[in-house]
Design an enzyme around this catalytic site. Structure first.
Site: not given
Length: 213
Positions: A72, A95, A159, A162, A185, A194
């Site tokens: 990020r 995060k 973003h 990423r 993640h 993805y």
């Protein structure tokens, strides 16, 4: 949407306290869309060329760190020169609170080798502080506007870099766990999104090439 959620909670409390008869927020429709999209290759190239043409080192460095490490924007801004050992970047994700080591691809390693060290941080404001997030966002916004991805149907945001990293890894044939080891993640849902896109793209090419045999 976050403000709407907070307002809904407050209004629900007001109903419970009998200050109002009903929660007015429940009738407000939720916004649709808004997902972060991976940048297509032509837009990645356009961003890079514009930065190089105008000697925008901050914008280009942020771009290289984000796409190269899959992190990020805020985490890229916190990266120290001491976090980079020449191959790996140590990342403390704000995060998730996770601390991970991300192997930097050859392109990022080579790019970082060209940068002068102007402070503790790779994106340095001065000797001890990083550049502010809003300052960098504004600089990137100017480039996005110049290459036509700031607004409208073509809109792309930082973003998305990423997710660009996740897409490129998926297209390279990496497994879900390998992609997750780079991006950090917590769940596989976004990684699998993805992977599905990459698999569809590859399958489409394979299918179309067969018709030309």
């Amino acid at each position: 949407m976050q403000r709407l959620a907070v307002l809904s909670i407050l209004c629900k409390l007001a109903v419970d306290l009998e200050w109002i008869d009903r929660n007015p927020v429940v009738d407000i429709p939720k916004l649709t869309g808004g997902e972060y999209e991976a940048w297509p290759d032509d837009k990645l190239d356009a961003f890079e060329r514009y930065c190089d043409r105008h000697r925008l080192t901050i914008e280009r460095t942020t771009f290289e760190l984000a796409v190269g490490t899959g992190q990020r924007l805020g985490d890229c801004l916190k990266m120290l020169w001491t976090d980079f050992d020449g191959e790996y970047m140590q990342v403390s994700q704000e995060k998730t609170k996770a601390k991970i080591w991300v192997y930097c691809p050859a392109r990022l390693q080579a790019y970082l080798d060209t940068l002068p060290k102007k402070g503790r941080h790779i994106l340095a404001k001065n000797l001890t502080e990083p550049l502010g997030k809003r300052t960098v966002q504004k600089r990137i916004e100017n480039v996005r506007e110049a290459i036509g991805v700031k607004d409208g149907a073509q809109k792309l945001v930082p973003h998305g870099w990423r997710y660009t990293a996740a897409r490129l890894l998926a297209e390279a044939g990496c497994s879900d766990s390998e992609i997750q080891s780079v991006t950090g993640h917590k769940t596989l849902a976004m990684v699998q999104k993805y992977r599905a896109q990459a698999s569809q793209k590859t399958a489409s090419r394979r299918a179309q090439e067969r018709r030309e045999r």
